[in-house]
Design a protein around this motif. Structure first.
Motif, PDB file in Angstrom:
ATOM      1  N   VAL A 185      -0.554  -0.953   4.460  1.00 56.45           N
ATOM      2  CA  VAL A 185       0.048  -1.052   5.793  1.00 56.45           C
ATOM      3  C   VAL A 185       1.367  -0.279   5.834  1.00 56.45           C
ATOM      4  CG1 VAL A 185       1.105  -2.640   7.448  1.00 56.45           C
ATOM      5  CG2 VAL A 185      -1.050  -3.256   6.319  1.00 56.45           C
ATOM      6  N   ALA A 186       1.506   0.553   6.857  1.00 54.48           N
ATOM      7  CA  ALA A 186       2.677   1.430   6.946  1.00 54.48           C
ATOM      8  C   ALA A 186       3.545   1.168   8.178  1.00 54.48           C
ATOM      9  CB  ALA A 186       2.231   2.889   6.941  1.00 54.48           C
ATOM     10  N   SER A 225       8.646   0.544   4.460  1.00 50.86           N
ATOM     11  CA  SER A 225       7.383  -0.096   4.831  1.00 50.86           C
ATOM     12  C   SER A 225       6.667  -0.555   3.565  1.00 50.86           C
ATOM     13  CB  SER A 225       6.499   0.891   5.592  1.00 50.86           C
ATOM     14  OG  SER A 225       6.080   1.949   4.723  1.00 50.86           O
ATOM     15  N   TRP A 226       5.583  -1.308   3.747  1.00 48.02           N
ATOM     16  CA  TRP A 226       4.764  -1.681   2.601  1.00 48.02           C
ATOM     17  C   TRP A 226       4.215  -0.424   1.917  1.00 48.02           C
ATOM     18  CZ3 TRP A 226       5.461  -6.221   0.740  1.00 48.02           C
ATOM     19  CH2 TRP A 226       5.706  -7.316   1.567  1.00 48.02           C
ATOM     20  N   PHE A 227       3.915   0.588   2.718  1.00 45.76           N
ATOM     21  CA  PHE A 227       3.457   1.863   2.153  1.00 45.76           C
ATOM     22  C   PHE A 227       4.546   2.499   1.295  1.00 45.76           C
ATOM     23  CE2 PHE A 227       2.903   6.463   2.250  1.00 45.76           C
ATOM     24  CZ  PHE A 227       1.580   6.595   1.840  1.00 45.76           C
ATOM     25  N   ILE A 252      -2.087   2.836   6.620  1.00 46.22           N
ATOM     26  CA  ILE A 252      -2.887   2.281   7.703  1.00 46.22           C
ATOM     27  C   ILE A 252      -2.001   1.447   8.618  1.00 46.22           C
ATOM     28  CG2 ILE A 252      -4.988   2.229   6.291  1.00 46.22           C
ATOM     29  CD1 ILE A 252      -4.588  -0.836   6.071  1.00 46.22           C
ATOM     30  N   ALA A 253      -2.511   1.141   9.800  1.00 42.80           N
ATOM     31  CA  ALA A 253      -1.806   0.289  10.755  1.00 42.80           C
ATOM     32  C   ALA A 253      -2.133  -1.173  10.482  1.00 42.80           C
ATOM     33  CB  ALA A 253      -2.215   0.653  12.182  1.00 42.80           C
ATOM     34  N   TYR A 257      -5.764  -4.023   9.200  1.00 44.80           N
ATOM     35  CA  TYR A 257      -5.783  -5.032   8.139  1.00 44.80           C
ATOM     36  C   TYR A 257      -5.460  -6.384   8.774  1.00 44.80           C
ATOM     37  CZ  TYR A 257      -4.994  -7.166   3.552  1.00 44.80           C
ATOM     38  OH  TYR A 257      -5.065  -7.960   2.441  1.00 44.80           O
ATOM     39  N   PRO A 258      -6.391  -6.919   9.578  1.00 48.08           N
ATOM     40  CA  PRO A 258      -6.126  -8.162  10.310  1.00 48.08           C
ATOM     41  C   PRO A 258      -5.986  -9.364   9.373  1.00 48.08           C
ATOM     42  CG  PRO A 258      -8.429  -7.553  10.502  1.00 48.08           C
ATOM     43  CD  PRO A 258      -7.753  -6.401   9.826  1.00 48.08           C
ATOM     44  N   THR A 259      -5.058 -10.249   9.712  1.00 48.23           N
ATOM     45  CA  THR A 259      -4.828 -11.473   8.955  1.00 48.23           C
ATOM     46  C   THR A 259      -4.730 -12.648   9.931  1.00 48.23           C
ATOM     47  OG1 THR A 259      -2.430 -11.106   9.023  1.00 48.23           O
ATOM     48  CG2 THR A 259      -3.618 -10.301   7.075  1.00 48.23           C
TER      49      THR A 259
END
Length: 294
Positions: A185-186, A225-227, A252-253, A257-259
């Motif tokens: 995730v970025a 970011s996490w990226f 990725i957005a 990556y839905p949670t």
């Protein structure tokens, strides 16, 4: 100085046992009365709340440090009662006993108390608006301390990782060795903060003595970011020989990556207040990561 540390087996808890030791005796408390590294300690189950006050009264520490928390962000959506018992009701019980015995209390909170819609680092004066159960329960814990009359310090931190437990650093090192490509995730931005930094800063604060009650922000400096975090991990891991080769990283957005729980898109915390009050120098997050891997 005698410290009583709740949650001694967690990431921050284990680091605290080392960081607080030079200040005096450290009494550890875990749910099952056992330490991860071996040995027995005090036992207290924060989920049912019984025994918290009696433990504090029996130990009579000079300071209570609560590093225990329900941190399963997604699972909290299905277990709100348990999350609130551990993150709000347990700290409230600690605060009541600390207020009665005039013992200062240090408690940790999270960037998840904010909604992440901001575009500049959040200060302690900014309005809170949690997006999910985890953030709501942690904010309830903050309010409980504020209303307790105890002498307290809430340290909000974020993106905590370390050498122990389950965290982003260890996951990336494991997956980096197993896979050729990772999707990261970025579009979530924060400040990766190692557990040792939180523990060391806490020790420096306690060595000076709490100067005021309230909420302060404690994270590594800078943002990414996490990226960005994953990229830095892979670069350092390959350079140090921890990984043989660097996997391909694909930004990725969050929508890809839905949670179950919503995450704040921007959760950088302004640490100026804490740094000024206690004279702390906090490293930039990449420097802190390099120190952790070393």
């Amino acid at each position: 100085m005698k410290s009583l540390v709740f949650g001694a087996n967690g990431q921050v808890g284990q680091a605290l046992l080392h960081s607080l030791a030079p200040l005096g005796a450290v009494v550890a408390a875990t749910r099952d009365g056992e330490l991860v590294g071996g040995g027995r300690c005090e036992s207290v189950d924060l989920a049912n709340g019984t025994g918290i006050g009696s433990l504090i009264e029996r130990v009579r520490p000079d300071v209570v440090v609560n590093a225990a928390a329900y941190t399963a962000v997604d699972k909290a959506e299905q277990e709100p009662d348990l999350a609130f018992r551990i993150n709000a009701e347990a700290p409230a019980a600690m605060a009541r006993e600390c207020q009665r015995l005039s013992i200062p209390l240090v408690h940790y909170s999270t960037d998840y108390v904010f909604d992440g819609r901001g575009h500049r680092p959040y200060t302690e004066a900014d309005d809170t608006d949690p997006l999910g159960v985890y953030g709501e329960s942690k904010r309830a814990g903050e309010v409980a301390l504020e209303e307790s009359g105890a002498r307290y310090l809430v340290l909000r931190t974020a993106w905590v990782y370390g050498l122990h437990g389950h965290n982003f650093l260890k996951t990336m090192l494991r997956l980096g060795a197993e896979r050729d490509e990772l999707r990261i995730v970025a579009d979530q931005v924060g400040s990766p903060t190692p557990a040792w930094l939180i523990a060391d800063a806490t020790a420096r604060i306690l060595d000076q003595g709490l100067k005021s009650s309230g909420v302060r922000h404690l994270t590594a400096q800078g943002q990414g970011s996490w990226f960005d975090f994953a990229s830095a991990i892979m670069e350092l891991a390959v350079a140090s020989g921890r990984l043989a080769r660097r996997p391909a990283l694909v930004p990725i957005a969050t929508s890809e990556y839905p949670t179950p729980a919503h995450r704040p898109a921007y959760s950088v915390l302004d640490t100026a207040g804490l740094r000024a009050e206690y004279g702390l120098e906090l490293p930039e997050w990449r420097q802190a990561l390099a120190a952790t891997l070393a």
